[in-house]
Motif scaffolding. Structure first.
Motif: not given
Length: 273
Positions: A115-118, A141-147, A258-273
């Motif tokens: 399962v994925l969820c961004q 045993g399936g894998r979840a990856v959630i940002a 000349g570019k607008v640049i900003g860092e984006m930071v995310s947490n990511i859950i990685v888990a198993h069923a």
């Protein structure tokens, strides 16, 4: 407290702008990072919750190959309309787009390898139920990856928008732009995943730059890709003008060559069923 469930992509114009401005600069790079953690293999069956315009699903499909399968769900029909209008992929898993909330999730129990969820979880009105539903549809045993985005203070482009909104518009609009960053505690994320029945839960924190290569005016136009924009353009012309002047000022420190640049930071859950 921010009611993040109000941050909805329901009108027809915002999803199109989202596809133009944010998908190539934010959501495609982050989708690749998310999929690196998903470790997909050929012929797996995957569900992508809150698929939006199908960004993660379409990048995952070639990894799964034609014997794989993807179900991509979203509550916003305009987003699914954008996804369905995209050309089909050759040599890739077929994608079935399903209009569905995250809870209850329109998907069978124990049917999916991954399962994925961004960047959807923080907007769900019932986050614990959504996590339980993700756990329910996974095979053992399936894998979840959630940002889920980290705190707004770690995402300077949105700090600029928030500052300009707060200085010139309504408290409601200023609060609304904070919604994507409203579930930023790594401790809470880990606890919520474990309470939903996941195990081997890890929380990763990653960063990537968000680049508007054409500079400030392009960054300003990107606001049309957010649910805040309809509220901004409903204001008086004088207030709009004040807001956009302030936004340009707040973005100026982020200009690099000349570019607008900003860092984006995310947490990511990685888990198993």
């Amino acid at each position: 407290m921010t009611d993040a469930s109000k941050f909805q992509f329901t009108g027809p114009s915002v999803p199109q702008a989202y596809e133009e401005f944010l998908v190539p600069r934010v959501f495609e790079p982050w989708a690749r990072l998310l999929l690196d953690e998903a470790k997909l293999v050929q012929a797996q069956v995957v569900i992508d919750v809150a698929t939006g315009p199908g960004t993660v699903a379409r990048l995952a499909a070639p990894m799964l190959g034609p014997k794989g399968r993807i179900v991509a769900t979203d509550i916003a029909r305009p987003m699914l309309d954008v996804a369905r209008a995209k050309p089909s992929l050759t040599g890739a898993a077929p994608i079935e787009y399903v209009e569905s909330p995250a809870a209850p999730l329109s998907a069978p129990t124990g049917a999916f390898d991954v399962v994925l969820c961004q960047q959807g979880m923080q907007f769900f009105p019932d986050r614990p139920s959504a996590l339980r539903e993700m756990r329910r549809v996974l095979k053992p045993g399936g894998r979840a990856v959630i940002a889920v985005w980290a705190a707004i203070e770690r995402n300077p482009l949105f700090v600029a928008i928030h500052t300009a909104l707060r200085a010139t518009t309504t408290p409601e609009l200023a609060e609304l732009i904070t919604a994507p960053f409203s579930w930023n505690s790594t401790t809470e994320l880990k606890m919520a995943a474990e309470e939903a029945g996941f195990h081997d839960v890890r929380i990763l924190t990653r960063s990537l730059p968000m680049v508007f290569e054409q500079g400030v005016e392009q960054a300003v136009r990107s606001l049309s890709a957010t649910p805040v924009y309809p509220g901004v353009i409903a204001l008086s012309q004088a207030v709009q003008d004040a807001f956009f002047r302030r936004l340009r000022s707040e973005l100026t420190p982020l200009i690099v060559d000349g570019k607008v640049i900003g860092e984006m930071v995310s947490n990511i859950i990685v888990a198993h069923a």
